[in-house]
Each structure stands twice: as structure tokens, then as C-alpha cells.
Write a protein that holds these residues in place. Structure first.
Motif: not given
Length: 344
Positions: A106-108, A118-125
Motif C-alpha cells: 500500500x505504501x509502494x 499516495x506518495x505523489x499526491x502528498x508530495x505535490x501538496x
């Protein structure tokens, strides 16, 4: 004659006393009604101000203190108490975030269309908020440029803890994101001690990377038959665990819709395998983590990372590099090279 005059005056006085009594009683009733009405509308109740025993109410807004924890309207939970670490700083002041995302598939971001989860959404925000971000870890996954992480498919909490011991001392993140526990439920292993394993894991991270903040999350809903009761059990263990961290920079992000918070992945947002969400669900996860990081900022938990040669901006450090979606042995990742020459 004197007797009749005395009786007449006595009668008049008695009548006047009766009128006064009635008037006084009536006035008292009217005043009481008015006071009760004003009290009910808070006119006579001064603003008590912040409760000195509560956490920073000005930063929590509509938060509610519940069973030894402070829970925000966004579903971010911290232990009750008013505490800040030394040398705390703020996102608004440009504190670089060296983020290690820890967990399993789920983290991958497996089964997301871009393999970022979820990582790109969070990073972009975070970047939109003006935050320098470097995602770090011994693995790389997804088509985003800054795609380092520490996540292994099928792993349970204790296994991710073991992986972390090989990379955290070197990279020294100042922010850990943990989303793990679903495999404990799916494999029906260590379910009754998942919370205890998570506690040992968090304690290790705080000890090994002393300037760090830990943001861990409850598990997503799961539609695999007979799995959801175990997910709910593990999530409750996590909610009990956060209460132990009153004087530590640790937060819990609520990911499960059962607690009534909006914008949580629902069963309809979970893909056909019953565990991994569609892109929409991954996007919700990213936003939840961003709100958790903002809450850590409001509480003053975030601290400047250790200077060890790593880039402040992972995209800049990775410029011109290629991306990968392969699960790499830890020794092959650019994140595990000598810190003085590492770029992400």
C-alpha cells in the motif's frame, strides 16, 4: 373606640404586608426567569478561554479531546498534552522534509495506474505549500522522479521494523510515514500484538533518528472475506497506542471510514483484490497524510534534518535520472550510497 382603631390599622398593615409580599414574590419570579433565559443564551457566561490543561486549542480549532487524545476534525490524533521538542521549526519557515515512507504494497502504491500510490499526491501538496521535500529509502518505486521509499510487499509490522534497522541510521529522516498492518490481518499472524510491534517500531525510529516525527496510520478497510474484523482490531490497538506518546512527536492518521471522518477510502474505493484502492482511494490517503504533516507543523514537532550530505529537494537531486518500479536489493539504491555523495 381605641380597640376599633387599632384593629383598623392592624388590618391595613396586614393588607399592605400581603401586597408587598405578593409584589416581592412576583418580582423575584420575573428576575429568576430573566436570569435563566440569559444564561441559556450565554449572555451572562464569559468566554472561559483556552483550558490550561488542554493542548493548543488555538491550533486545533474544532478538535475534540477524547480518552486521553486530541483528535482533529481531519482525523489526526495525538496524545493529550501541551508539548514541543527543542529546536522545533515550521513548514512556513522552509523546514526541509526528509521523508521515509515505510510499509508494504500500500505504501509502494501497487495497482495504482502510475505505481506512485499516495506518495505523489502528498508530495505535490507539500511542494505547493513551499516545502522542500526529499523522499528517502533503500527502494525506488513508481514513475515519480523522487520515488525513494522503504516498503516491501506482503510485509508485516515486525518485518518492516527489521528493514528499517538497515537504513534509518544512515539516512536520518526527520519525518517517518508508516502505513502497515494489513498483512498482519490478511496472513492472520501476530494480530493480537500488532500494536505492541508498532510501539517497538516507533520507539526505535525516535531513538535512532532523534530529530524525527512519526506519523503512522490506521489500516484501510479491507473487503477480503473474514479480514475486516482483524483490521478493526488492529486499528483499535493503534488508537490505544497513540495515548502513550504524550511527550513525543508522534501522530496517528485515521484512514478507516468507520470513525466517521470524511474523505476516507470506502469499500467501493477498494480494488478487486480487496486490499489495494483505486487511484481515487490512493489520492485520499495522500491528502490524509498531508493533513497529518500540517498538524505536526502546528504542534511544532518538525525539526531541521541532520546535515549528512543529502539533498533538500529530492527532485533536484534526481534530475536526469531514470525511474524504476522494480523492488531493488537495498544495496543497489542510490539512497544507500555514502551520505556525502547521495542525491536522494
Amino acid at each position: 373606640m381605641e380597640v376599633e382603631k387599632k384593629r383598623s390599622w392592624s388590618s391595613r398593615l396586614s393588607f399592605l404586608r400581603t401586597k408587598r409580599a405578593i409584589f416581592a414574590l412576583t418580582s423575584l419570579v420575573i428576575v429568576s426567569v430573566v436570569l435563566i433565559a440569559l444564561g441559556a443564551t450565554h449572555v451572562l457566561r464569559p468566554d472561559p478561554g483556552p483550558d490550561p490543561k488542554s493542548d493548543d486549542n488555538s491550533s486545533l480549532g474544532d478538535d475534540q479531546k477524547l480518552n486521553g487524545t486530541n483528535t482533529t476534525a481531519d482525523g489526526i490524533m495525538t496524545a493529550a498534552g501541551n508539548w514541543k521538542p527543542e529546536n522545533s521549526s515550521s513548514i512556513a519557515q522552509g523546514t526541509p522534509l526528509r521523508i521515509m515512507s515505510l510499509g508494504a504494497s500500500l505504501v509502494r502504491g501497487e495497482f495504482s495506474t502510475d505505481s506512485n500510490g499516495f506518495r505523489k499526491t502528498m508530495r505535490d501538496q507539500l511542494v505547493e505549500l513551499g516545502v522542500p521535500v526529499n523522499m528517502v529509502g533503500s527502494q525506488r518505486f513508481g514513475d515519480m522522479l523522487d520515488n525513494d521509499l522503504e516498503a516491501y510487499g506482503g510485509n508485516r509490522v515486525s518485518q518492516i521494523y527489521e528493514h528499517a534497522t538497515h537504513i534509518v541510521p544512515q539516512l536520518q529522516p526527520n519525518l517517518f510515514l508508516i502505513q502497515v498492518g494489513s498483512n498482519n490481518a490478511l496472513q492472520d499472524l501476530d494480530v493480537n500484538k500488532t500494536g505492541a510491534d508498532m510501539e517497538n517500531f516507533i520507539d526505535y525510529l525516535l531513538m535512532t533518528s532523534p530529530r524525527s516525527t512519526v506519523l503512522f496510520s490506521t489500516c484501510l478497510t479491507n473487503t477480503v472475506p473474514n479480514c475486516e474484523p482483524k483490521i478493526l482490531d488492529i486499528n483499535q490497538q493503534y488508537r490505544e497506542l497513540i495515548k502513550k506518546y504524550q511527550s513525543k512527536p508522534v501522530l496517528l492518521a485515521e484512514m478507516h471510514y468507520s470513525e466517521g471522518f470524511p474523505d476516507r477510502p470506502l469499500p467501493s474505493d477498494i480494488g478487486p483484490d480487496g486490499t489495494h484502492p483505486y487511484d481515487y482511494g490512493y489520492g485520499l490517503m495522500g491528502s490524509i497524510f498531508t493533513k497529518g504533516i500540517q498538524e505536526a507543523d502546528r504542534k511544532g514537532y518538525l525539526r531541521w534534518p541532520v546535515e549528512n550530505g543529502l539533498e533538500k529537494d529530492g527532485d533536484a537531486g534526481r534530475a536526469g535520472a531514470t525511474t524504476t518500479t522494480e523492488e531493488l536489493p537495498p544495496s543497489t539504491s542510490t539512497s544507500t550510497t555514502n551520505p556525502s555523495t547521495a542525491t536522494s
